[in-house]
Design a protein around this motif. Structure first.
Motif, PDB file in Angstrom:
ATOM      1  N   ALA A  42       1.068  -1.150   0.081  1.00  0.00           N
ATOM      2  CA  ALA A  42      -0.117  -0.102  -0.081  1.00  0.00           C
ATOM      3  C   ALA A  42       0.920   1.214  -0.117  1.00  0.00           C
ATOM      4  CB  ALA A  42      -0.996   0.177   1.273  1.00  0.00           C
ATOM      5  N   GLY A  43       0.610   2.090  -1.136  1.00  0.00           N
ATOM      6  CA  GLY A  43       1.451   3.225  -0.970  1.00  0.00           C
ATOM      7  C   GLY A  43       1.325   4.028  -2.146  1.00  0.00           C
ATOM      8  N   TYR A  44       2.334   4.672  -2.620  1.00  0.00           N
ATOM      9  CA  TYR A  44       2.283   5.576  -3.890  1.00  0.00           C
ATOM     10  C   TYR A  44       3.551   5.662  -4.525  1.00  0.00           C
ATOM     11  CZ  TYR A  44       3.328   9.037  -0.337  1.00  0.00           C
ATOM     12  OH  TYR A  44       3.778   9.707   0.911  1.00  0.00           O
ATOM     13  N   ILE A  45       3.258   6.604  -5.661  1.00  0.00           N
ATOM     14  CA  ILE A  45       4.806   6.648  -6.469  1.00  0.00           C
ATOM     15  C   ILE A  45       5.236   8.114  -6.373  1.00  0.00           C
ATOM     16  CG2 ILE A  45       4.318   4.622  -7.939  1.00  0.00           C
ATOM     17  CD1 ILE A  45       3.509   7.078  -9.941  1.00  0.00           C
ATOM     18  N   GLU A  46       6.488   8.212  -6.755  1.00  0.00           N
ATOM     19  CA  GLU A  46       7.457   9.358  -7.054  1.00  0.00           C
ATOM     20  C   GLU A  46       7.813   8.913  -8.545  1.00  0.00           C
ATOM     21  OE1 GLU A  46      10.059  10.314  -4.062  1.00  0.00           O
ATOM     22  OE2 GLU A  46      10.328  12.419  -4.800  1.00  0.00           O
ATOM     23  N   LEU A  47       7.904  10.107  -9.293  1.00  0.00           N
ATOM     24  CA  LEU A  47       8.853   9.869 -10.559  1.00  0.00           C
ATOM     25  C   LEU A  47       9.284  11.077 -11.080  1.00  0.00           C
ATOM     26  CD1 LEU A  47       6.751  11.073 -12.965  1.00  0.00           C
ATOM     27  CD2 LEU A  47       5.513   8.873 -12.458  1.00  0.00           C
ATOM     28  N   ASP A  48      10.119  11.120 -11.881  1.00  0.00           N
ATOM     29  CA  ASP A  48      10.646  12.246 -12.813  1.00  0.00           C
ATOM     30  C   ASP A  48      10.489  12.046 -14.140  1.00  0.00           C
ATOM     31  OD1 ASP A  48      11.856  14.360 -10.835  1.00  0.00           O
ATOM     32  OD2 ASP A  48      12.849  12.379 -10.104  1.00  0.00           O
ATOM     33  N   ILE A  49      10.012  13.161 -14.886  1.00  0.00           N
ATOM     34  CA  ILE A  49       9.947  12.755 -16.379  1.00  0.00           C
ATOM     35  C   ILE A  49      10.155  13.908 -17.129  1.00  0.00           C
ATOM     36  CG2 ILE A  49       7.617  12.615 -16.619  1.00  0.00           C
ATOM     37  CD1 ILE A  49       8.070  10.243 -18.697  1.00  0.00           C
ATOM     38  N   ALA A  50      10.993  13.916 -18.205  1.00  0.00           N
ATOM     39  CA  ALA A  50      11.128  15.077 -19.131  1.00  0.00           C
ATOM     40  C   ALA A  50       9.805  15.092 -20.074  1.00  0.00           C
ATOM     41  CB  ALA A  50      12.495  15.098 -19.939  1.00  0.00           C
ATOM     42  N   ALA A  80      14.649   3.798 -13.740  1.00  0.00           N
ATOM     43  CA  ALA A  80      15.606   4.661 -12.669  1.00  0.00           C
ATOM     44  C   ALA A  80      14.859   5.933 -12.023  1.00  0.00           C
ATOM     45  CB  ALA A  80      16.792   4.940 -13.385  1.00  0.00           C
ATOM     46  N   ASP A  81      13.823   6.470 -12.846  1.00  0.00           N
ATOM     47  CA  ASP A  81      13.117   7.653 -12.396  1.00  0.00           C
ATOM     48  C   ASP A  81      11.596   7.283 -11.622  1.00  0.00           C
ATOM     49  OD1 ASP A  81      15.122   8.866 -13.731  1.00  0.00           O
ATOM     50  OD2 ASP A  81      14.122   9.183 -15.627  1.00  0.00           O
ATOM     51  N   VAL A  82      11.364   6.099 -11.672  1.00  0.00           N
ATOM     52  CA  VAL A  82      10.280   5.772 -10.840  1.00  0.00           C
ATOM     53  C   VAL A  82      10.443   4.939  -9.491  1.00  0.00           C
ATOM     54  CG1 VAL A  82       7.769   4.959 -11.292  1.00  0.00           C
ATOM     55  CG2 VAL A  82       9.336   5.606 -13.274  1.00  0.00           C
ATOM     56  N   THR A  83       9.737   5.081  -8.495  1.00  0.00           N
ATOM     57  CA  THR A  83       9.708   4.411  -7.319  1.00  0.00           C
ATOM     58  C   THR A  83       8.300   4.339  -6.791  1.00  0.00           C
ATOM     59  OG1 THR A  83      11.517   6.282  -6.751  1.00  0.00           O
ATOM     60  CG2 THR A  83      11.554   4.387  -5.190  1.00  0.00           C
ATOM     61  N   ALA A  84       8.043   3.276  -6.240  1.00  0.00           N
ATOM     62  CA  ALA A  84       7.025   2.849  -5.332  1.00  0.00           C
ATOM     63  C   ALA A  84       7.292   3.011  -3.955  1.00  0.00           C
ATOM     64  CB  ALA A  84       6.610   1.743  -5.820  1.00  0.00           C
ATOM     65  N   ILE A  85       6.650   3.799  -3.101  1.00  0.00           N
ATOM     66  CA  ILE A  85       6.947   3.885  -1.866  1.00  0.00           C
ATOM     67  C   ILE A  85       5.898   3.156  -1.086  1.00  0.00           C
ATOM     68  CG2 ILE A  85       7.466   5.688   0.027  1.00  0.00           C
ATOM     69  CD1 ILE A  85       7.799   7.649  -2.356  1.00  0.00           C
ATOM     70  N   ALA A  86       6.008   2.467   0.000  1.00  0.00           N
ATOM     71  CA  ALA A  86       5.247   1.896   0.865  1.00  0.00           C
ATOM     72  C   ALA A  86       5.065   2.640   2.109  1.00  0.00           C
ATOM     73  CB  ALA A  86       5.872   0.554   1.336  1.00  0.00           C
ATOM     74  N   VAL A  87       3.673   2.900   2.250  1.00  0.00           N
ATOM     75  CA  VAL A  87       3.366   3.853   3.113  1.00  0.00           C
ATOM     76  C   VAL A  87       2.392   3.418   4.305  1.00  0.00           C
ATOM     77  CG1 VAL A  87       1.605   5.906   3.733  1.00  0.00           C
ATOM     78  CG2 VAL A  87       3.148   5.904   1.636  1.00  0.00           C
ATOM     79  N   TYR A  88       2.767   3.437   5.634  1.00  0.00           N
ATOM     80  CA  TYR A  88       2.034   2.772   6.559  1.00  0.00           C
ATOM     81  C   TYR A  88       2.570   3.488   8.062  1.00  0.00           C
ATOM     82  CZ  TYR A  88       6.385  -0.215   6.686  1.00  0.00           C
ATOM     83  OH  TYR A  88       7.525  -0.599   6.905  1.00  0.00           O
ATOM     84  N   SER A  89       1.763   3.106   9.079  1.00  0.00           N
ATOM     85  CA  SER A  89       1.951   3.454  10.419  1.00  0.00           C
ATOM     86  C   SER A  89       3.350   3.059  10.898  1.00  0.00           C
ATOM     87  CB  SER A  89       1.014   3.009  11.419  1.00  0.00           C
ATOM     88  OG  SER A  89      -0.010   3.692  11.306  1.00  0.00           O
TER      89      SER A  89
END
Ligand code: BGC
Length: 856
Positions: free
Chosen positions: A320-328, A403-412
């Motif tokens: 459960a989480g979301y993403i972070e990315l960079d893109i030209a 390399a420009d995309v990450t999934a991030i787990a989000v929790y207590s």
């Protein structure tokens, strides 16, 4: 020398903004055998305000503050030193806690909202608020006290405040609302500063629960923030939200919903051309005294193309989480990113495990992000949504680079407290999957799944509390959740199926379907079982005390369901009917393998389940006798004892002998202690027969899954428990792993959610039986490992509230070698399968050839 370690205040490490006026202190220790005395020294502003002096005692958990009365904002530095078994004092260790705003009069800020009149069926962009202020000097101390009806994200001078995501968390906002306190000293400088706060719908107004109900807590999202800056000369200045704040809703986030996702116009800045409107809220905020929700593990994807040509990101782990990315990109470019737990047979993204309501496919929750790019490098990180996913599909002309995309787990952010490993790598993966399903479902409140419902179901938690509390430190979070439960318990004692409410109810609009199920056996029993399971591991009477009235009210409500005949129920004869619970809706065992029992929907939810309900009532009453004794509520004992005896007898009269292959029907009365003597023997033999007939495949549903293996071990058939656990056929725990699961499936067939922790509750057996660790009292453990199955080794260590206890064994040819670690200032009773029993003190102990040896 005995050294205090892991100092905590009310289970939290150096908390700021707690509102417990007599906080309790905790530590563990290292470097000695036992603690014979301690000394606590507390300072406020450099001045000693509490000194216990040398105090004899071994206590190290829950030493209550006994210094002067504490006031708002006070920062206390406390140190503790210990005397060991030879009366030698050790070194000091130090920790801090800081109080929040304890009095409603200290909130000088006003509630504010966006300057519009929200309508029921419309969705709104994220509100953006701003306040500029001047600081006469670099602050000595600055704190931001903040909460929202909705979700907030604050920044000062462009820097994000704190790392609590999805703040302020989830409570029944109409009853209790939590604020957070942030140390923002370093973000403020002398001269002009800017405080900006975004406000989104969140649980308050956005879609929640199975039905995606909206406006559950209100239509008007709102914000309350109070920035306090103390300059070096000791002058405190307060900047609170009020109508002088600027507002606009033309910022980058055009749409945000926790389940549906976000639409973001990258590069856009809010104009702040309007003003905030003042509003109010009936509840004075209190501190959550809970761990924050944080961004945790990150995953980079592999990227391939689906048969239909879309980019497919596989993060390798269901989270459960979301993403972070960079893109030209160029200004006209768009990316539509959809998230899901699995793929269909053709390799396309398959959102069906999330998008189903009452068994029918729907279009929500959408779990998608639409990014509208600007010229140049675009940066995006989700702010106000959390998805359940392993895969993401990207529909865009732009090609993403892994390399420009990450999934991030989000929790207590609870500490992981268990490490388990054995020679069966499928079992290891199942334990890891269980931990992932736990992480995926503890988002300030415990939930069933992070996709379809994300609903705080009481039953799921009841089933999982013991396993979960071994895996991670649940103390602060579940203590907060027990308050959520009490908030929703009705005046007649009826315990809800969901706490807080997410209105999982509109299968037929207007009919409050799930609320009619409040009080359901096995689900409502969370009111008794969750505090008790916590007590078993944390030995904290205070948590039990806080819940006692709620536990009692639950049992009294359930007693009110006896001696009745509910809708569509078959009557029971006198005299047993007096003690048979035969009214009210319930879920029964819930989700047994389909080849064992296929649920009849909705019939099975409408008719009472007297067998399940009477068993749970007898069990709960028996437990309440013990709880009442422990807390000194002797006056309550006769009633609990009467119903414990009466329900047990009526159960035996009406529901035995049991001749069935349905394992739950046999497991329940045996595990809940309703049978003894010949009845127990017959049922146990029948259970073994049913397991053998089923070729050791799982046959239980939600309620009995945590019970079956411990029951087999108690009955001397650990061999069968191992065969069931290690069975690789379907249905079974390891079958899921073989099918590629990276989290725990809700149902044995893998047709529903892929991320439900409840069936992972079998893990407690690995911890308490395979490696044999249990907390038996304050500063005391039992360690009784039971090697078996195909395993050649197993090891488990548990960071208990009294220190890290560990047990491992290795099978070497015909002999087994054991190794145990007993933490300082505790004792353990070690029991080996051959019957040897030894009481040991702190140290590392090894067992070889009938002799215990202390090796360290
Ligand atoms: C949830 C369960 C829950 C159940 C009630 C389901 O839809 O996902 O985990 O306990 O409903 O029976």
């Amino acid at each position: 020398m005995l050294t205090p370690t892991d100092l905590r205040t009310e289970y939290l490490t150096d908390p700021i903004g707690i509102d417990l006026r007599t906080p309790r202190l905790f530590w563990t220790c290292e470097g000695g055998i036992s603690q014979t005395a301690y000394q606590i020294l507390a300072q406020r502003g450099g001045e000693t305000v509490w000194d216990t002096g040398k105090t004899p005692g071994a206590g190290m958990a829950g030493i209550a503050w006994d210094g002067p009365q504490l006031g708002s904002r006070e920062l206390v530095e406390w140190s503790v030193r210990l005397w060991d078994e030879a009366d030698r004092p050790g070194p000091w260790s130090t920790a801090t806690f800081e109080l929040g705003l304890l009095d409603s009069a200290e909130w000088l800020a006003d509630w504010i909202t966006g300057n519009y009149r929200p309508r029921r069926n419309r969705r709104y962009p994220v509100d953006c608020f701003r306040k500029g202020f001047t600081s006469a000097a670099t602050p000595a101390v600055a704190r931001l006290y903040i909460t929202a009806c909705g979700l907030y994200q604050a920044s000062i001078n462009g820097h994000r405040v704190g790392d609590f995501v999805i703040a302020p968390g989830f409570t029944s906002y109409d009853k209790r609302l939590h604020y957070q306190t942030y140390d923002v000293t370093d973000l403020i400088h002398q001269g002009e500063n800017t405080l900006e706060i975004q406000l989104a719908d969140g649980w308050f107004r956005g879609s929640i629960g199975a039905m995606g109900a909206r406006n559950v807590y209100g239509r008007e999202t709102k914000l309350l923030a109070q920035l306090e800056i103390t300059t070096p000369d000791g002058v405190r200045r307060t900047i609170g939200t009020n109508k002088s704040w600027q507002w606009s809703d033309d910022g980058p986030i055009r749409f945000a919903d926790m389940k549906d996702g976000e639409i973001v116009q990258l590069g856009r800045r809010p104009s702040y051309r309007g003003s905030a409107r003042e509003t109010s809220h009936p509840v004075v905020p209190s501190a959550s005294n809970n761990v924050p929700v944080r961004e945790r593990e990150r995953f980079t994807p592999s990227i391939t193309r689906t048969p239909s040509g879309k980019q497919l990101l596989d993060f390798g782990q269901n989270i459960a989480g979301y993403i972070e990315l960079d893109i030209a990109a160029r200004a006209a470019d768009r990316l539509l990113i959809r998230f899901a737990e699995h793929l269909d047979d053709n390799g396309e993204l398959d959102p069906s495990s999330a998008q189903v309501r009452a068994g029918k496919p729907t279009a929500s929750p959408k779990q998608e992000v639409l990014l509208l790019c600007t010229d140049g490098v675009n940066h995006y990180k989700t702010s106000f949504a959390v998805f359940g996913f392993r895969y993401a599909e990207v529909d865009s002309d732009l090609a993403l680079d892994p390399a420009d995309v990450t999934a991030i787990a989000v929790y207590s952010d609870m500490a992981q407290t268990a490490r388990f490993e054995c020679s069966n790598h499928l079992v290891n993966r199942f334990v890891e999957n269980t931990l992932w399903s736990m992480k995926s479902n503890f988002l300030d409140v415990p939930t069933d799944c992070p996709t379809r419902e994300r609903a705080p179901w009481t039953g799921d938690l009841q089933i999982f509390t013991r396993t979960g509390s071994f895996l991670m430190d649940t103390s602060a979070l579940l203590r907060k959740w027990l308050a959520d439960l009490r908030d929703r318990q009705r005046a007649d004692g009826r315990v809800p199926c969901l706490a807080p409410d997410v209105r999982n109810n509109e299968y037929i609009p207007g009919i409050d379907f799930i609320k009619r199920m409040d009080g359901a056996a096995g689900w409502a029993d969370a009111a008794v079982l969750v505090p008790l399971r916590l007590y078993e591991l944390y030995r904290d009477k205070e948590i039990l005390r806080e819940s006692y009235e709620s536990m009692k009210a639950h049992v009294l409500f359930q007693i009110g369901r006896t001696d009745r005949t509910g809708l569509f129920a078959k009557p029971f004869p006198k005299p047993d009917r007096k003690y048979i619970s035969n009214a009210g809706q319930a879920f029964g065992e819930w989700l047994e393998p389909k080849d064992v029992y296929a649920q009849k929907v909705p019939w099975d939810f409408i008719a009472p389940h007297p067998e399940v309900a009477t068993a749970y009532l007898a069990y709960a009453c028996g437990l309440m006798v013990e709880v009442a004794k422990l807390l000194g509520h002797d006056e309550d004992i006769p009633l609990y004892a009467e119903y414990h005896r009466g329900c047990t007898r009526a159960y035996v009269n009406q529901f035995t002998p049991i001749d069935t292959d349905r394992q739950s029907k046999l497991v329940r009365p045996l595990a809940l202690g309703l049978l003894d003597g010949v009845e127990a023997e017959q049922a146990f033999t029948r259970l073994i027969a049913s397991i053998e007939r089923r070729d050791y495949r799982v046959g239980t549903g939600f309620l009995s899954t945590p019970l079956i293996l411990p029951l087999l071990s108690r009955g001397g058939r650990t061999d069968i428990a191992y065969r069931m656990l290690e069975n690789e056929q379907a249905p079974g725990w390891l079958h899921e792993v073989l099918m590629g699961a990276t989290s725990v499936w809700e149902d044995w067939e893998g047709e529903a959610s892929r991320n439900h922790y409840a069936p992972g509750s079998v893990c407690q057996w690995l911890f308490e039986t395979v490696c044999g660790i249990d907390v038996s009292g304050e500063n005391a453990f039992t360690i009784a490992p039971q090697p078996g199955g195909t395993m050649t080794y197993a090891s488990f260590s548990y960071d208990s509230v009294f220190g890290t206890v560990a047990s491992s064994w290795v099978r070497d040819g015909g002999t087994v070698k054991y190794r145990f670690t007993v933490p300082a200032n505790t004792t353990a009773r070690i029991r080996l399968p051959g019957g040897q029993v030894e009481d040991v003190h702190a140290g590392v102990w090894e067992y070889e050839e009938n002799a215990f040896v202390r090796s360290e």
